[in-house]
Design a protein around this motif. Structure first.
Motif, PDB file in Angstrom:
ATOM      1  N   THR A   9      10.130  16.520  -9.292  1.00  0.00           N
ATOM      2  CA  THR A   9      11.440  16.737  -8.675  1.00  0.00           C
ATOM      3  C   THR A   9      12.524  15.933  -9.378  1.00  0.00           C
ATOM      4  O   THR A   9      13.630  16.434  -9.624  1.00  0.00           O
ATOM      5  CB  THR A   9      11.382  16.358  -7.192  1.00  0.00           C
ATOM      6  OG1 THR A   9      10.323  17.083  -6.553  1.00  0.00           O
ATOM      7  CG2 THR A   9      12.694  16.686  -6.501  1.00  0.00           C
ATOM      8  N   ILE A  10      12.222  14.693  -9.716  1.00  0.00           N
ATOM      9  CA  ILE A  10      13.204  13.863 -10.420  1.00  0.00           C
ATOM     10  C   ILE A  10      13.511  14.449 -11.793  1.00  0.00           C
ATOM     11  O   ILE A  10      14.666  14.476 -12.235  1.00  0.00           O
ATOM     12  CB  ILE A  10      12.689  12.419 -10.528  1.00  0.00           C
ATOM     13  CG1 ILE A  10      12.544  11.795  -9.130  1.00  0.00           C
ATOM     14  CG2 ILE A  10      13.621  11.569 -11.375  1.00  0.00           C
ATOM     15  CD1 ILE A  10      11.938  10.413  -9.135  1.00  0.00           C
ATOM     16  N   ILE A  36      17.225  15.732 -13.145  1.00  0.00           N
ATOM     17  CA  ILE A  36      17.845  15.242 -14.382  1.00  0.00           C
ATOM     18  C   ILE A  36      18.169  16.406 -15.317  1.00  0.00           C
ATOM     19  O   ILE A  36      19.249  16.459 -15.926  1.00  0.00           O
ATOM     20  CB  ILE A  36      16.922  14.220 -15.065  1.00  0.00           C
ATOM     21  CG1 ILE A  36      16.775  12.964 -14.187  1.00  0.00           C
ATOM     22  CG2 ILE A  36      17.463  13.835 -16.438  1.00  0.00           C
ATOM     23  CD1 ILE A  36      15.802  11.951 -14.727  1.00  0.00           C
ATOM     24  N   LYS A  37      17.248  17.364 -15.431  1.00  0.00           N
ATOM     25  CA  LYS A  37      17.520  18.530 -16.271  1.00  0.00           C
ATOM     26  C   LYS A  37      18.676  19.357 -15.717  1.00  0.00           C
ATOM     27  O   LYS A  37      19.480  19.906 -16.484  1.00  0.00           O
ATOM     28  CB  LYS A  37      16.264  19.390 -16.384  1.00  0.00           C
ATOM     29  CG  LYS A  37      15.161  18.771 -17.232  1.00  0.00           C
ATOM     30  CD  LYS A  37      13.972  19.714 -17.354  1.00  0.00           C
ATOM     31  CE  LYS A  37      12.890  19.116 -18.242  1.00  0.00           C
ATOM     32  NZ  LYS A  37      11.712  20.029 -18.368  1.00  0.00           N
ATOM     33  N   SER A  38      18.765  19.449 -14.387  1.00  0.00           N
ATOM     34  CA  SER A  38      19.872  20.196 -13.787  1.00  0.00           C
ATOM     35  C   SER A  38      21.208  19.522 -14.078  1.00  0.00           C
ATOM     36  O   SER A  38      22.197  20.196 -14.398  1.00  0.00           O
ATOM     37  CB  SER A  38      19.655  20.314 -12.279  1.00  0.00           C
ATOM     38  OG  SER A  38      20.756  20.932 -11.655  1.00  0.00           O
ATOM     39  N   ASP A  44      22.085  20.236 -17.715  1.00  0.00           N
ATOM     40  CA  ASP A  44      22.599  21.599 -17.896  1.00  0.00           C
ATOM     41  C   ASP A  44      24.019  21.731 -17.370  1.00  0.00           C
ATOM     42  O   ASP A  44      24.851  22.431 -17.967  1.00  0.00           O
ATOM     43  CB  ASP A  44      21.682  22.601 -17.191  1.00  0.00           C
ATOM     44  CG  ASP A  44      20.303  22.669 -17.820  1.00  0.00           C
ATOM     45  OD1 ASP A  44      20.174  22.267 -18.993  1.00  0.00           O
ATOM     46  OD2 ASP A  44      19.355  23.110 -17.134  1.00  0.00           O
ATOM     47  N   GLU A  45      24.307  21.047 -16.261  1.00  0.00           N
ATOM     48  CA  GLU A  45      25.657  21.120 -15.698  1.00  0.00           C
ATOM     49  C   GLU A  45      26.671  20.453 -16.622  1.00  0.00           C
ATOM     50  O   GLU A  45      27.783  20.966 -16.817  1.00  0.00           O
ATOM     51  CB  GLU A  45      25.671  20.444 -14.324  1.00  0.00           C
ATOM     52  CG  GLU A  45      26.992  20.553 -13.584  1.00  0.00           C
ATOM     53  CD  GLU A  45      27.324  21.979 -13.197  1.00  0.00           C
ATOM     54  OE1 GLU A  45      28.526  22.279 -13.030  1.00  0.00           O
ATOM     55  OE2 GLU A  45      26.391  22.793 -13.076  1.00  0.00           O
ATOM     56  N   VAL A  46      26.296  19.321 -17.216  1.00  0.00           N
ATOM     57  CA  VAL A  46      27.207  18.640 -18.153  1.00  0.00           C
ATOM     58  C   VAL A  46      27.449  19.505 -19.387  1.00  0.00           C
ATOM     59  O   VAL A  46      28.587  19.644 -19.862  1.00  0.00           O
ATOM     60  CB  VAL A  46      26.628  17.266 -18.538  1.00  0.00           C
ATOM     61  CG1 VAL A  46      27.442  16.645 -19.667  1.00  0.00           C
ATOM     62  CG2 VAL A  46      26.627  16.335 -17.337  1.00  0.00           C
ATOM     63  N   ILE A  47      26.381  20.098 -19.916  1.00  0.00           N
ATOM     64  CA  ILE A  47      26.534  20.967 -21.090  1.00  0.00           C
ATOM     65  C   ILE A  47      27.390  22.177 -20.751  1.00  0.00           C
ATOM     66  O   ILE A  47      28.240  22.608 -21.544  1.00  0.00           O
ATOM     67  CB  ILE A  47      25.150  21.394 -21.610  1.00  0.00           C
ATOM     68  CG1 ILE A  47      24.383  20.178 -22.144  1.00  0.00           C
ATOM     69  CG2 ILE A  47      25.283  22.447 -22.702  1.00  0.00           C
ATOM     70  CD1 ILE A  47      22.969  20.502 -22.578  1.00  0.00           C
ATOM     71  N   ARG A  48      27.199  22.730 -19.553  1.00  0.00           N
ATOM     72  CA  ARG A  48      27.988  23.889 -19.144  1.00  0.00           C
ATOM     73  C   ARG A  48      29.464  23.526 -18.999  1.00  0.00           C
ATOM     74  O   ARG A  48      30.352  24.301 -19.375  1.00  0.00           O
ATOM     75  CB  ARG A  48      27.439  24.441 -17.831  1.00  0.00           C
ATOM     76  CG  ARG A  48      28.033  25.781 -17.431  1.00  0.00           C
ATOM     77  CD  ARG A  48      27.547  26.218 -16.072  1.00  0.00           C
ATOM     78  NE  ARG A  48      26.107  26.371 -16.046  1.00  0.00           N
ATOM     79  CZ  ARG A  48      25.295  25.640 -15.314  1.00  0.00           C
ATOM     80  NH1 ARG A  48      25.781  24.691 -14.538  1.00  0.00           N
ATOM     81  NH2 ARG A  48      23.998  25.843 -15.335  1.00  0.00           N
TER      82      ARG A  48
END
Length: 296
Positions: A163-164, A168-170, A173-177
């Motif tokens: 879950t952690i 972190i991956k989410s 992805d949000e920062v890259i987006r």
């Protein structure tokens, strides 16, 4: 006329005369073993029998097993000295209830519960700082606009490594987006929302709730980005090429998001609640004067 005498080949190791089917050339690894066992160095003209070849193979296998056990022992000693992290960690984040038989938001039992999508759980954590456990279920109506009204059941939550890692991956992805986004509607004013989309910022947030869980977020675009692309297409009729340039996505992605948003709005609760004869009653319709004519 005398014929050629038959030539015999003896095994280099045991000296037994070998038959053609029982005769093998000595490989490089077997040469080292035979040199150690017999004290002699075989040449390329020597042969060994099948039994001696298996003896060499067994010797090499035992030697490799000893090396492997030694390496495993050293690895275990190194890992034993390094402290390992626990499989789960207790963090001070509020969390909803767990379980499949009850809704994690309204606590009502029901056979028609659906699993909360992963992108919805991550969005709730970013906006509300509330953890929705994985595989939690909720009523379908909550995904249409009331999922933000959830109330945490506990003040702490236990998160696993998986879950952690997903969180972190989410975030990554949000920062890259956000870095790839050229037109950020979060920084626009309400008047600019009206000029570009034809609706206010509050209406945009309300519409996003109706397609949450029905439109999938991708690394290139979020759910809100898909909705804004659809609204700009409906508002000004820009081509897919212009929209792909403004939002920094491919034309195929623009085409897919328009189709998915349209399907989500038509098949969901938005059309039934906002459009058609069923979205209001006769008493709520505005009339003017005593003629009982509706306001045009």
């Amino acid at each position: 006329m005398l014929g050629k005498a038959p030539r015999f080949y003896d095994c280099f190791h045991c000296g037994r005369r070998t038959k053609p089917k029982d005769r093998f050339r000595i490989s490089k690894d077997h040469k080292q073993v035979l040199s150690k066992l017999s004290g002699r160095t075989p040449s390329e003209h020597h042969f060994i029998c099948n039994r001696c070849r298996h003896v060499c193979r067994s010797y090499i296998k035992q030697k490799n097993d000893r090396y492997r056990k030694t390496d495993n022992f050293e690895t275990e000693n190194r890992t034993a000295s390094v402290p390992l992290s626990p499989p789960s960690v207790v963090l001070p984040f509020p969390s909803t209830s767990r379980g499949h038989s009850y809704c994690c938001i309204c606590k009502k039992p029901g056979p028609k519960l659906i699993v909360v999508p992963t992108d919805v759980r991550h969005r709730i954590f970013i906006t509300r700082e509330v953890i929705i456990p994985a595989w939690s279920r909720c009523c379908p109506v909550h995904l249409q606009g009331t999922i933000d009204d959830l109330k945490p059941a506990t003040e702490k939550t236990t998160l696993s490594r998986t879950t952690i890692t997903q969180l972190i991956k989410s975030f990554r992805d949000e920062v890259i987006r956000q870095e790839r986004t050229r037109l950020d509607f979060n920084s626009l004013s309400n008047a600019e929302h009206m000029d570009l989309l034809g609706i206010s910022r509050e209406s945009l947030v309300d519409m996003e709730r109706y397609i949450e869980g029905r439109v999938r977020a991708t690394p290139a675009r979020s759910v809100r980005t898909s909705l804004t692309i659809f609204l700009m297409k409906m508002r000004g009729g820009e081509s897919n090429k212009v929209l792909s340039t403004l939002f920094n996505v491919s034309k195929s992605s623009v085409r897919r998001c328009i189709r998915s948003v349209r399907s989500a709005l038509m098949s969901g609760e938005f059309v039934r609640e906002k459009l058609g004869f069923q979205h209001t009653t006769r008493e709520k319709r505005p009339y003017k004067g005593n003629n009982q004519d509706p306001v045009q």
